[in-house]
Every structure is written in structure tokens, then in C-alpha cells.
Design a protein around this motif. Structure first.
Motif, PDB file in Angstrom:
ATOM      1  N   ALA A 152     -18.069   6.596  12.910  1.00 21.99           N
ATOM      2  CA  ALA A 152     -18.260   6.999  14.320  1.00 21.99           C
ATOM      3  C   ALA A 152     -19.465   8.038  14.678  1.00 21.99           C
ATOM      4  N   SER A 195     -22.904   6.332  13.867  1.00 23.41           N
ATOM      5  CA  SER A 195     -23.133   5.358  14.895  1.00 23.41           C
ATOM      6  C   SER A 195     -23.516   6.048  16.199  1.00 23.41           C
ATOM      7  N   LEU A 196     -22.921   6.984  16.562  1.00 23.32           N
ATOM      8  CA  LEU A 196     -23.353   7.707  17.746  1.00 23.32           C
ATOM      9  C   LEU A 196     -24.766   8.112  17.718  1.00 23.32           C
ATOM     10  N   ILE A 245     -27.098   7.280  15.582  1.00 27.43           N
ATOM     11  CA  ILE A 245     -28.012   6.040  15.280  1.00 27.43           C
ATOM     12  C   ILE A 245     -28.438   5.437  16.381  1.00 27.43           C
ATOM     13  N   ASP A 246     -27.444   5.168  17.593  1.00 28.65           N
ATOM     14  CA  ASP A 246     -27.456   4.215  18.616  1.00 28.65           C
ATOM     15  C   ASP A 246     -28.495   5.074  19.593  1.00 28.65           C
ATOM     16  N   VAL A 247     -28.856   6.605  19.478  1.00 32.62           N
ATOM     17  CA  VAL A 247     -29.816   6.945  20.337  1.00 32.62           C
ATOM     18  C   VAL A 247     -31.207   6.239  20.242  1.00 32.62           C
ATOM     19  N   TRP A 261     -31.124   3.416  23.249  1.00 32.84           N
ATOM     20  CA  TRP A 261     -31.290   3.905  24.507  1.00 32.84           C
ATOM     21  C   TRP A 261     -32.301   4.880  24.773  1.00 32.84           C
ATOM     22  N   ARG A 306     -33.964  13.386  29.502  1.00 31.31           N
ATOM     23  CA  ARG A 306     -33.414  14.338  28.424  1.00 31.31           C
ATOM     24  C   ARG A 306     -34.691  14.103  27.234  1.00 31.31           C
ATOM     25  N   LEU A 309     -26.596  18.256  22.949  1.00 31.78           N
ATOM     26  CA  LEU A 309     -25.474  17.818  23.548  1.00 31.78           C
ATOM     27  C   LEU A 309     -24.629  16.980  22.484  1.00 31.78           C
ATOM     28  N   TYR A 310     -25.129  16.232  21.496  1.00 27.22           N
ATOM     29  CA  TYR A 310     -24.640  15.596  20.539  1.00 27.22           C
ATOM     30  C   TYR A 310     -23.928  16.300  19.540  1.00 27.22           C
ATOM     31  N   LEU A 366     -20.609  17.472  21.031  1.00 23.30           N
ATOM     32  CA  LEU A 366     -19.637  16.223  21.191  1.00 23.30           C
ATOM     33  C   LEU A 366     -18.986  16.150  19.825  1.00 23.30           C
ATOM     34  N   ARG A 387     -16.403  18.531  18.633  1.00 21.16           N
ATOM     35  CA  ARG A 387     -15.182  18.264  19.206  1.00 21.16           C
ATOM     36  C   ARG A 387     -14.415  16.872  18.834  1.00 21.16           C
ATOM     37  N   MET A 388     -15.395  15.880  18.206  1.00 19.50           N
ATOM     38  CA  MET A 388     -14.822  14.874  17.580  1.00 19.50           C
ATOM     39  C   MET A 388     -13.975  15.252  16.201  1.00 19.50           C
ATOM     40  N   GLY A 392     -12.475  17.947  15.896  1.00 15.34           N
ATOM     41  CA  GLY A 392     -11.465  18.878  15.868  1.00 15.34           C
ATOM     42  C   GLY A 392     -11.839  20.586  15.553  1.00 15.34           C
ATOM     43  N   ASP A 449     -22.396   0.552  20.315  1.00 14.74           N
ATOM     44  CA  ASP A 449     -23.047   0.366  19.078  1.00 14.74           C
ATOM     45  C   ASP A 449     -21.896  -0.080  18.101  1.00 14.74           C
ATOM     46  N   TYR A 494     -11.365   5.006  18.327  1.00 14.67           N
ATOM     47  CA  TYR A 494     -12.382   5.300  19.134  1.00 14.67           C
ATOM     48  C   TYR A 494     -11.694   5.943  20.267  1.00 14.67           C
TER      49      TYR A 494
END
Lengths: 206, 206
Positions: free
Chosen positions: A168, A171-172, A174-176, A179, A186, A194-195, A198, A201-202, A204, B175, B195
Motif C-alpha cells: 500500500a 502504491s501510494l 507510485i500513483d503520484v 495524478w 502542490r 504530506l505523504y 500519512l 500513520r499507516m 502506527g 492504484d 485498505y
């Protein structure tokens, strides 16, 4: 921000490709594949964009697939290098993960045209080239997974499914490339910051 | 898992496209665009895959772009519908966000071929079709942003940058269409569950 930072840490992309004609052809191929797709692009299109004849192209690349293979290999090696430089620094697992995500995201934002070609045209590679690139992708994954495992081992992260979470996170980032818009609100650095938050947090992070 | 669940909740994809010949052409176009890219596909290729003549294709679609437009509009409408059904149910913001992510991910995993065409060939649409599809994309974004805003307002979520976090959540889900492999180790439902948990962490759900 310097020009080098804007290009994701690269003052001169493709500088390792020589001679100059071979590099110009590679840059032209990236543009053509990104605009029209690999299958809709001919070696004549690529030579034309580079201001060269089809015959001149064949001096440097035997086939269109050889161009894609070279682009894909260099693209993956660069992404891996960016990730390793950031992720193997000093610091806690959280600091290393944040740095790795920030650098990887910046590279995908700044180099989004190359990254799109590399990601979306993977299936167009022949079996040998495909296997080589997949081996590089596994190293990229292992780099991020290693940092997450370190954080779990030290008790800094709380992750039930390390493989799934690594997937995940990758993927987050790479998908930059899909878009990201240079005219958008930005900068690559802002998306990176930002990422990084995030992703902490993912996993923990405490 | 039932066949309907495996297809992301759709027993009969494209059932709204009639007559049968128009639907067969649409399915053939999705396959051809996914395999070779939009620009490398001819209307002759599409007609051939559907077992029809090029002349028969023109009865239903005036141009190749009309096919892409139809695929893209229906694809976006379905994704929006899936998201709204899940995200507007009863429950707390956390439950609604988890449901929305789970459903949206399942759809992108199960319908990954359609989703890839819809995402990667956006720039091939003409200006009017592009504007229509972008309006649908804004509605998709607004749906997820609305749930995150509800959670922030009620104190259930802790999000400093709602627009940025919405963008990241959508990107993570979309993605899935790129990397999801039907022969891989995870089912669409398993990816959806993983997810949903990661996204609740991203929004700092309490």
C-alpha cells in the motif's frame, strides 16, 4: 528550490546515457511513449522527434523494445537509488521511513512522465527484459519492507500485515506519477511532506 | 464469494448498454484499449474482436473516441454509485469511510481492466467528453471529502489537510487497478479490508 531539486534530485536526467545522440533518442522515446503509448509509437516517430533519421536510430537501438527496456531499467535503478540513499541513512525507523517516502514521492512527482512510461508499459517488455525489471522492483519493495520490519522489531511501529502495508505504501507513492500536475497547487516537496506524515500513520508510528 | 461479488457487485457489467451488438463492441474496445492502448487500436480491431464488420461498428459508434467516452462515463458513474451506496449508509463517519474504501477498492480490483482504461486514457478524450468526465471525478472526490469532513467536525478524525488527505485516499484506492492481479495472493475483499484499516489510520480515527 534548485533545478536539481525540482527534477527529483537530478541535475541532468539520463546523463549516464552516451553518446549524446543515444540520449536524445531516449528522451524522445519517453515523450512519444507517454503521449501515444508504446504500441502506437514507431521508431520513425522517435527518430523524427530527436531530429534524426530512422537509420541513425538503428545505430544506437536495434528495436523499439530495446529503448523501452533501457528507459525502464534506468528508471527503476534511479528510483531504487533515491530510496536507498534516503532509507539507509542514520536515524530511527520512523525518520528513515519518512525520508524514504519523501524522496520516492519527489522523484515520482518530478519525473512523472518517465515514471508513467515505466509503470504502464511494463507488459510491453519481452520476457528477459521483464524479468530483469521485476527483479529491480522486488529490490525496491524489499527496501521499504526492511524499514517497516525494523520499526516493528523495535516496537516503534504497529503493523499487522507487513507485506500488505508495504504494498500500500509503495502504491501510494507510485500513483503520484499518475495524478501529479506541474501546474497543480502542490510542489513535489509538499506532496512528499504530506505523504511522509500519512505513511507514518499507516504504520502506527508512536 | 458469489460471481456478483467477484465482479465488484455487478452481476452483468455493461448491462445498461443496448442493443447486444453495442455492448459486445464496448467490451471488445475495453480489451483492445487495455492491451495495446487507445492510440494503437483501430475501429477495425474492435469490430474484429466483437466478430463484426467495421461497417456494423459505425451503426452504433461514430468514432473510436465515442467508444472511449462511453466507457469512461459509465466507468466513472459506476465507481461513483458504488461509493455513494457505501458512504451514505447509516453509521459513524469511521464506519462510512471504511465501507466506502472497501467498496471502492473492491470495484477497482474486480474491474481493473476497465479502471485502467478509464484512468490512463483520460487525455485521449476530446474537450467536451473530458469536461464531462472531470465533473464526475469531482463528484467522486467530493463524496470521500464529505465523509472526512464529517469525521473532523464530530471530532472522530484528526486531519490537518483534508484536501490532501482525500487526494491520497482516492489515489491509494484507484492504484489498486494498476497492481491488482487475479492470480495474486489477495482477493478484492481482502485488499478492501486491509485498505479500510489503513485509511482509518490515515485520518487519525479514534
Amino acid at each position: 528550490m534548485s533545478a536539481a531539486e525540482e527534477s527529483g534530485g537530478e541535475a541532468q536526467p539520463w546523463a549516464e546515457v552516451t553518446p549524446d545522440a543515444a540520449r536524445r533518442l531516449l528522451v524522445a522515446a519517453v515523450e512519444a511513449f507517454a503521449e501515444r503509448g508504446y504500441h502506437a509509437t514507431t521508431t520513425r516517430d522517435i527518430a523524427g522527434r530527436a531530429g534524426m533519421s530512422p537509420a541513425a536510430l538503428y545505430i544506437h537501438y536495434k528495436t523499439k523494445e530495446e529503448l523501452l527496456h533501457r528507459i525502464s531499467r534506468i528508471g527503476h535503478e534511479k528510483a531504487l537509488d533515491v530510496l536507498r540513499t534516503a532509507g539507509r541513512g542514520e536515524g530511527t525507523a520512523a525518520e528513515r521511513l519518512a525520508d524514504a517516502v519523501r524522496s520516492f514521492v519527489c522523484w515520482h512527482a518530478a519525473q512523472h512522465t518517465v515514471a508513467r512510461v515505466v509503470q504502464y508499459e511494463l507488459d510491453a517488455l519481452g520476457p528477459e527484459a521483464w524479468a530483469e525489471v521485476v527483479a529491480l522492483r522486488r529490490q525496491v519493495d524489499a527496501e521499504v519492507r526492511g524499514i517497516i520490519e525494523d520499526g516493528v522489531a523495535s516496537g516503534a511501529f504497529d503493523v499487522a500485515d507487513v507485506r500488505g502495508t508495504t504494498l500500500a505504501v509503495m502504491s501510494l507513492c507510485i500513483d503520484v506519477a499518475r495524478w501529479f500536475n506541474v501546474d497543480g497547487p502542490r510542489t513535489p516537496d509538499e506532496v512528499g511532506a504530506l505523504y511522509a506524515g500519512l505513511v507514518l500513520r499507516m504504520v502506527g508510528a508512536k
